[in-house]
Design a protein around this motif. Structure first.
Motif, PDB file in Angstrom:
ATOM      1  N   VAL A 193      13.881   0.214  -2.579  1.00  9.91           N
ATOM      2  CA  VAL A 193      12.786  -0.371  -3.351  1.00  9.91           C
ATOM      3  C   VAL A 193      12.114  -1.496  -2.556  1.00  9.91           C
ATOM      4  CG1 VAL A 193      12.320  -1.778  -5.403  1.00  9.91           C
ATOM      5  CG2 VAL A 193      13.780   0.256  -5.572  1.00  9.91           C
ATOM      6  N   GLY A 194      10.780  -1.596  -2.669  1.00  8.84           N
ATOM      7  CA  GLY A 194      10.057  -2.647  -1.966  1.00  8.84           C
ATOM      8  C   GLY A 194       9.636  -3.803  -2.841  1.00  8.84           C
ATOM      9  N   ALA A 195       9.560  -3.586  -4.157  1.00  9.84           N
ATOM     10  CA  ALA A 195       9.149  -4.643  -5.080  1.00  9.84           C
ATOM     11  C   ALA A 195       9.727  -4.345  -6.453  1.00  9.84           C
ATOM     12  CB  ALA A 195       7.619  -4.736  -5.168  1.00  9.84           C
ATOM     13  N   ILE A 196       9.997  -5.391  -7.219  1.00  6.74           N
ATOM     14  CA  ILE A 196      10.407  -5.213  -8.614  1.00  6.74           C
ATOM     15  C   ILE A 196       9.374  -5.852  -9.522  1.00  6.74           C
ATOM     16  CG2 ILE A 196      12.873  -5.009  -8.163  1.00  6.74           C
ATOM     17  CD1 ILE A 196      13.243  -7.897  -8.961  1.00  6.74           C
ATOM     18  N   TRP A 197       9.052  -5.128 -10.575  1.00  6.81           N
ATOM     19  CA  TRP A 197       8.202  -5.666 -11.640  1.00  6.81           C
ATOM     20  C   TRP A 197       9.105  -5.854 -12.846  1.00  6.81           C
ATOM     21  CZ3 TRP A 197       5.660  -1.308 -14.794  1.00  6.81           C
ATOM     22  CH2 TRP A 197       5.327  -1.762 -16.084  1.00  6.81           C
ATOM     23  N   MET A 198       9.136  -7.080 -13.342  1.00  2.99           N
ATOM     24  CA  MET A 198       9.966  -7.396 -14.504  1.00  2.99           C
ATOM     25  C   MET A 198       9.104  -7.513 -15.749  1.00  2.99           C
ATOM     26  SD  MET A 198      12.621 -10.232 -12.997  1.00  2.99           S
ATOM     27  CE  MET A 198      11.298 -11.303 -12.437  1.00  2.99           C
ATOM     28  N   SER A 199       9.496  -6.849 -16.816  1.00  9.08           N
ATOM     29  CA  SER A 199       8.873  -7.101 -18.111  1.00  9.08           C
ATOM     30  C   SER A 199       9.086  -8.574 -18.465  1.00  9.08           C
ATOM     31  CB  SER A 199       9.462  -6.168 -19.162  1.00  9.08           C
ATOM     32  OG  SER A 199       9.067  -4.823 -18.906  1.00  9.08           O
ATOM     33  N   PRO A 200       8.323  -9.129 -19.416  1.00  7.80           N
ATOM     34  CA  PRO A 200       8.261 -10.576 -19.593  1.00  7.80           C
ATOM     35  C   PRO A 200       9.617 -11.279 -19.727  1.00  7.80           C
ATOM     36  CG  PRO A 200       6.567  -9.542 -20.892  1.00  7.80           C
ATOM     37  CD  PRO A 200       7.409  -8.429 -20.338  1.00  7.80           C
ATOM     38  N   ILE A 216       5.988   4.377  -8.376  1.00  7.96           N
ATOM     39  CA  ILE A 216       6.518   3.437  -9.362  1.00  7.96           C
ATOM     40  C   ILE A 216       7.670   4.104 -10.097  1.00  7.96           C
ATOM     41  CG2 ILE A 216       5.992   2.064 -11.417  1.00  7.96           C
ATOM     42  CD1 ILE A 216       3.051   2.041 -10.294  1.00  7.96           C
ATOM     43  N   THR A 217       8.795   3.404 -10.137  1.00  4.89           N
ATOM     44  CA  THR A 217      10.007   3.916 -10.764  1.00  4.89           C
ATOM     45  C   THR A 217      10.419   3.002 -11.904  1.00  4.89           C
ATOM     46  OG1 THR A 217      10.849   4.946  -8.734  1.00  4.89           O
ATOM     47  CG2 THR A 217      12.479   4.365 -10.398  1.00  4.89           C
ATOM     48  N   GLU A 273       0.785  -1.228   0.000  1.00  6.23           N
ATOM     49  CA  GLU A 273       0.000   0.000   0.000  1.00  6.23           C
ATOM     50  C   GLU A 273       0.823   1.288   0.000  1.00  6.23           C
ATOM     51  OE1 GLU A 273      -4.176  -0.646   2.041  1.00  6.23           O
ATOM     52  OE2 GLU A 273      -2.585  -1.364   3.388  1.00  6.23           O
ATOM     53  N   ASN A 274       2.055   1.221   0.471  1.00 10.07           N
ATOM     54  CA  ASN A 274       2.905   2.416   0.463  1.00 10.07           C
ATOM     55  C   ASN A 274       4.296   2.077  -0.060  1.00 10.07           C
ATOM     56  OD1 ASN A 274       3.280   5.279   1.146  1.00 10.07           O
ATOM     57  ND2 ASN A 274       4.683   4.538   2.725  1.00 10.07           N
ATOM     58  N   THR A 275       4.372   1.033  -0.885  1.00 11.59           N
ATOM     59  CA  THR A 275       5.682   0.569  -1.329  1.00 11.59           C
ATOM     60  C   THR A 275       6.171   1.347  -2.543  1.00 11.59           C
ATOM     61  OG1 THR A 275       6.959  -1.452  -1.736  1.00 11.59           O
ATOM     62  CG2 THR A 275       4.910  -1.197  -2.980  1.00 11.59           C
ATOM     63  N   ILE A 276       7.402   1.047  -2.936  1.00 17.61           N
ATOM     64  CA  ILE A 276       7.986   1.570  -4.175  1.00 17.61           C
ATOM     65  C   ILE A 276       8.190   0.382  -5.103  1.00 17.61           C
ATOM     66  CG2 ILE A 276       9.961   2.739  -5.224  1.00 17.61           C
ATOM     67  CD1 ILE A 276      10.432   3.944  -2.351  1.00 17.61           C
ATOM     68  N   ILE A 277       7.560   0.423  -6.249  1.00 17.78           N
ATOM     69  CA  ILE A 277       7.702  -0.639  -7.245  1.00 17.78           C
ATOM     70  C   ILE A 277       8.678  -0.158  -8.310  1.00 17.78           C
ATOM     71  CG2 ILE A 277       6.526  -2.028  -8.998  1.00 17.78           C
ATOM     72  CD1 ILE A 277       3.990  -1.836  -7.312  1.00 17.78           C
ATOM     73  N   TYR A 278       9.685  -0.969  -8.559  1.00 14.81           N
ATOM     74  CA  TYR A 278      10.756  -0.603  -9.492  1.00 14.81           C
ATOM     75  C   TYR A 278      10.638  -1.499 -10.721  1.00 14.81           C
ATOM     76  CZ  TYR A 278      15.626   0.443 -10.930  1.00 14.81           C
ATOM     77  OH  TYR A 278      16.763   0.833 -11.597  1.00 14.81           O
ATOM     78  N   GLN A 279      10.378  -0.885 -11.871  1.00 17.63           N
ATOM     79  CA  GLN A 279      10.256  -1.678 -13.096  1.00 17.63           C
ATOM     80  C   GLN A 279      11.620  -1.985 -13.688  1.00 17.63           C
ATOM     81  OE1 GLN A 279       8.342   0.000 -16.572  1.00 17.63           O
ATOM     82  NE2 GLN A 279       8.668  -1.870 -17.742  1.00 17.63           N
ATOM     83  N   ILE A 280      11.847  -3.270 -13.917  1.00 18.62           N
ATOM     84  CA  ILE A 280      13.066  -3.722 -14.589  1.00 18.62           C
ATOM     85  C   ILE A 280      12.712  -4.206 -15.995  1.00 18.62           C
ATOM     86  CG2 ILE A 280      14.793  -5.580 -14.633  1.00 18.62           C
ATOM     87  CD1 ILE A 280      15.022  -5.344 -11.621  1.00 18.62           C
TER      88      ILE A 280
END
Length: 603
Positions: free
Chosen positions: A85-92, A413-414, A47-54
């Motif tokens: 960073v609290g989470a990473i989102w990876m492209s496929p 989101i970064t 709810e208050n995290t930072i999601i870092y897109q890789i």
């Protein structure tokens, strides 16, 4: 002896006077006694995290082939921890012919070889989780590669797969010429319809020809999408970014006499007839049926979380839509819940280098006003499909924009590189590989369509290939400015974008930001102020000049601010230092792009 009446009268008078005095004292004590700190409700992890897109292909190459990979991500987990960073989102990262660099998936259950193995993915999950970092995968439900077994079986009309994709017969004219079923245009240019000689029908592709759209009116497809979701939950994924959801359904031919209706023309004279935008797209996106699917996915994710007693599994919707259609992704009036949030792309679609402070304030309040009560906001400034933030706005705005991202309520989101202010790289026509540019562009105009400049390799240091790879040749050329603009240089510098970013991620832990209220307004046409406040805790305010000229503001008009005000964070171009005092009374002069985070006494 005094009469009883007199005694009673005197006694009553005394009682009254004493009562008034005691009451006054009580009121005075209560008025001066400090109120207790408000109870801080525990927040769920997201709810208050930072999601870092890789973008895995461009993050870090571990084996010297010039292509980023999973082991490269593992080797840089320390950077993500350092960044806060609290989470990473990876492209496929799934098996793919790489026509659209992973968004054309041929095997949804395995890892693309050039990225690594399933064992590599499992190692990434374990090490990231041990460091307190969640893993979010890119879930691509709208389409599959024409190399997939799904598509091959559908071409063969294998039982159970006949209607896995959108198939349509040609329109036969009086001259017996074969015509496409409708005038619909692909997002990457040209018709959405492609003839399949073997099946003797057209199939629909809203993106590349090699990306055939699933038929979500087919129960077998919906069941298979749930199987894929559960498979990666079992592997440790903490959630999914749901790709291209507006395109999940097209107009139902059963509602149009068995045909696919033509789109009305948009009237945009600057778009060619073979380009997206030439037609209105009312029949190929934002169909109301798609929300039922999203609500179904949320129910499955919640049930899986409960049954397995894990942390919340989250769903994030990619939804470029109007504000009303976007908010439906949160849920509906029947109390059905959808995505934990739809991505907020307003900083991409509504703001630019020419926007003023009032534009910024309006855009922010618009989302917060329309967002259904009880939900969580989010802020997206860039991604792999858009020009990088400093290139879209201005380089001297980078710290201010990161400050807005981190100080607004909700999830920040970064996109990789934003923490160091990476700009678009230069990619020549000869080096261009993006299918969107190759399909629609030519040597003179390809940059209008190309997403490659935002995908150039991460700039770690000033060594070979910016420290991204030991190979001097990389899948996209490294940015020309990597010698000066890189993470290592910013770590060593006294002031840098990265150090500002680190200070901001630490600031997010303050109760005023994690649990507090917000106030935002434009102080002038070019300068905005965002105040985050919570009773008994320090107040924090961002003052940001988004204009191209010096500006003078008066902070005394903002009632939430209290003396003393001190500089907590300043943008790298500012001449103000940490702990400098900023007077509440009088004028404050800000240079173009300057951003100051001020700390004040509790409200």
């Amino acid at each position: 002896m005094p009469s009883l009446l007199k005694v009673l009268g005197i006694s009553f008078g005394v009682i009254v006077v004493v009562g008034v005095v005691v009451g006054s004292i009580t009121w005075a004590v209560l008025a001066t006694r400090p109120l207790p700190p408000p109870e801080l409700k525990p927040l769920d992890w997201w709810e208050n995290t930072i999601i870092y897109q890789i973008y895995p292909r461009s993050f870090k190459d571990s084996d010297g082939d010039g292509i980023g990979d999973i082991q490269g991500i593992i080797s840089k987990l320390d950077h993500l921890v350092e960044a806060g960073v609290g989470a990473i989102w990876m492209s496929p990262i799934f098996v793919s012919p790489m026509v659209d660099f992973g968004y054309d998936i041929s095997d949804f259950y395995n890892i693309q070889t050039e990225y690594g193995t399933m064992a590599d993915f499992e190692e990434l999950v374990e090490k990231a989780h041990n460091l307190g970092i969640k893993i979010i995968l890119d879930y691509v439900p709208n389409h599959a590669s024409t190399d997939s077994e799904y598509f091959k079986k559908s071409v063969d009309r294998e039982p159970g797969y006949e209607n896995y994709f959108i198939w349509a017969d040609p329109i036969i004219t009086n001259t017996s010429d074969r015509q496409v079923p409708s005038n619909w245009i692909s997002q990457f240019g040209g018709s959405v319809w492609e003839w399949n000689e073997q099946r003797q029908q057209y199939y629909l592709h809203q993106f590349a020809i090699e990306q055939a759209d699933f038929n979500f009116r087919e129960p077998a497809v919906r069941n298979e999408m749930l199987n894929i979701m559960k498979f990666w939950f079992e592997k440790g994924a903490d959630g999914y970014r749901l790709d291209a959801l507006p395109h999940l359904f097209e107009a139902n031919p059963n509602d149009h006499n068995g045909t696919y209706p033509d789109e009305p023309l948009s009237g945009d004279m600057f778009v060619r007839p073979d380009q997206a935008g030439y037609t209105t797209q009312v029949h190929v996106r934002d169909q109301i049926e798609l929300y039922d699917v999203v609500y179904e996915w949320r129910e499955v994710a919640d049930r899986w979380t409960e049954a397995n007693e894990t942390d919340t599994k989250i769903l994030l919707a990619e939804a470029y839509a109007n504000i009303s259609m976007t908010m439906l992704y949160y849920g509906d009036e029947n109390n059905r819940t959808g995505a934990h949030f739809p991505f907020n792309f307003d900083f991409i679609t509504s703001l630019s280098a020419s926007s003023n402070a009032r534009d910024f304030v309006y855009t922010i309040l618009r989302w917060l006003t329309y967002m259904p009560r009880g939900n969580v906001a989010n802020w997206v400034f860039g991604n792999h499909d858009q020009n990088r933030v400093p290139s879209r706005f201005r380089p001297n705005m980078m710290d201010g924009l990161n400050s807005l991202n981190m100080m607004l309520p909700g999830v920040a989101i970064t996109y990789q590189g934003e923490e160091i202010g990476m700009r678009d790289g230069y990619v020549s026509w000869e080096d261009t590989v993006d299918v969107a540019a190759c399909n629609q562009g030519n040597p003179d105009n390809y940059l209008e369509f190309s997403r490659d400049p935002a995908r150039t390799p991460y700039q770690w240091d000033n060594t070979t290939s910016a420290g991204f790879s030991t190979n001097a040749t990389t899948w996209l050329p490294v940015g020309l400015d990597y010698m000066e603009l890189n993470l290592q240089a910013q770590r060593e510098a006294e002031r840098s974008h990265f150090k500002v970013y680190q200070a901001l991620t630490q600031l997010r832990k303050e109760p005023a930001l994690s649990h507090g209220e917000y106030h935002i307004e434009s102080l002038t046409a070019n300068t905005l102020i965002l105040v985050r406040h919570l009773r008994t805790y320090d107040t924090y305010a961002l003052v940001f000049n988004v204009g191209q000229e010096q500006d003078v503001v008066d902070l005394s008009t903002v009632s939430l601010l209290r003396d003393p005000l001190t500089v907590y964070i300043s943008s790298i171009h500012s001449n103000r230092n940490i702990d400098d005092t900023i007077p509440l009374e009088g004028s404050l002069t800000l240079t173009a792009g300057e951003a100051l985070v001020l700390r004040g006494s509790p409200t």
